[in-house]
Scaffold this active site. Structure first.
Site, PDB file in Angstrom:
ATOM      1  N   SER A 184      -2.913  -7.723   3.269  1.00 39.67           N
ATOM      2  CA  SER A 184      -3.036  -7.494   4.715  1.00 39.67           C
ATOM      3  C   SER A 184      -3.307  -8.805   5.441  1.00 39.67           C
ATOM      4  CB  SER A 184      -4.160  -6.500   4.996  1.00 39.67           C
ATOM      5  OG  SER A 184      -3.855  -5.264   4.405  1.00 39.67           O
ATOM      6  N   HIS A 243       0.837  -1.206   0.000  1.00 36.78           N
ATOM      7  CA  HIS A 243       0.000   0.000   0.000  1.00 36.78           C
ATOM      8  C   HIS A 243       0.872   1.256   0.000  1.00 36.78           C
ATOM      9  CE1 HIS A 243      -3.010  -2.733   2.272  1.00 36.78           C
ATOM     10  NE2 HIS A 243      -3.541  -2.521   1.090  1.00 36.78           N
ATOM     11  N   LYS A 297     -17.425  -6.937   5.516  1.00 42.04           N
ATOM     12  CA  LYS A 297     -16.227  -7.655   5.958  1.00 42.04           C
ATOM     13  C   LYS A 297     -16.309  -7.836   7.463  1.00 42.04           C
ATOM     14  CE  LYS A 297     -12.243  -7.214   2.874  1.00 42.04           C
ATOM     15  NZ  LYS A 297     -10.878  -6.723   2.715  1.00 42.04           N
ATOM     16  N   ARG A 325      -1.918  -5.821  -8.233  1.00 41.83           N
ATOM     17  CA  ARG A 325      -0.780  -6.655  -7.844  1.00 41.83           C
ATOM     18  C   ARG A 325      -0.478  -7.712  -8.876  1.00 41.83           C
ATOM     19  NH1 ARG A 325      -3.227  -8.552  -2.383  1.00 41.83           N
ATOM     20  NH2 ARG A 325      -5.029  -8.377  -3.757  1.00 41.83           N
TER      21      ARG A 325
END
Ligand code: COA
Length: 159
Positions: free
Chosen positions: A129, A17, A41, A91
């Site tokens: 993460s 990030h 979430k 990514r």
């Protein structure tokens, strides 16, 4: 003034990030890194306040970066903040489908907001993460994957 938003969960912010933040803040006058308060979430490891604090500490050397949180639709938040650009990192090819769908939904409901993709540096293409949280939980090495402040927070959280 050109304002960009880099939204995400940031539970916690990683060096991947940080790479996107450091590069994208050079492309706009102001970059708002916005932590999503996401009812879809689970609660995650860090509270929204803790995520904001870690982001603030990790970006304090970047003068045009502001940290905030939001709930609801991203484009509504963009309008509220007078932001015309949404920044997202890619990514690997696995990110593309989901990111394209989000960008197209956002374009459909707010044509004036542009999504800009930055390709993550190859050395962070595997990083997420949840991978960091898992390494921390099971005593794996994560010091090289997150800012120093986040590393210390993770260690004290899991003690
Ligand atoms: N480096 C490291 N990790 C990265 C990364 C990078 N450059 N880019 C993404 N990731 C990881 C994150 O760490 C996260 O990992 P995790 O799932 O293990 O925690 C994962 O990729 C998801 O990324 P994140 O950016 O946190 O996405 P998100 O799905 O949590 O949130 C929003 C994406 C905020 C843009 C989106 O949910 C949103 O806009 N929500 C608001 C509602 C809305 O407007 N909906 C309409 C559009 S769909």
């Amino acid at each position: 003034m050109k304002t960009g938003i880099y939204p995400g969960s940031f539970d916690p912010v990683t060096n991947g990030h940080m790479d996107i933040i450091e590069r994208s803040c050079k492309l706009v006058d102001k970059l708002i890194v916005a932590v999503l308060i996401n009812p879809n979430k689970d609660a995650g490891l860090f509270s929204i306040e803790e995520r904001i604090e870690m982001l603030k500490e990790s970006t304090k050397h970047l003068l045009n970066v502001e940290i905030d949180s939001f709930s609801g639709l991203l484009v509504d938040y963009a309008h509220y903040k007078n932001a015309s650009i949404v920044v997202r990192g890619l990514r690997a090819i696995m990110d593309l489908e989901r990111e394209m769908q989000m960008a197209q939904i956002n374009k459909n409901i707010a044509a004036e907001v542009e999504t800009v993709f930055l390709v993550t540096r190859a050395k962070y293409s595997f990083l997420s993460s949840s991978a960091v949280r898992e390494l921390a939980l099971f005593n794996g090495a994560f010091d090289d994957l997150v800012p120093a402040y986040v590393s210390a927070k993770l260690k004290s959280k899991l003690e």
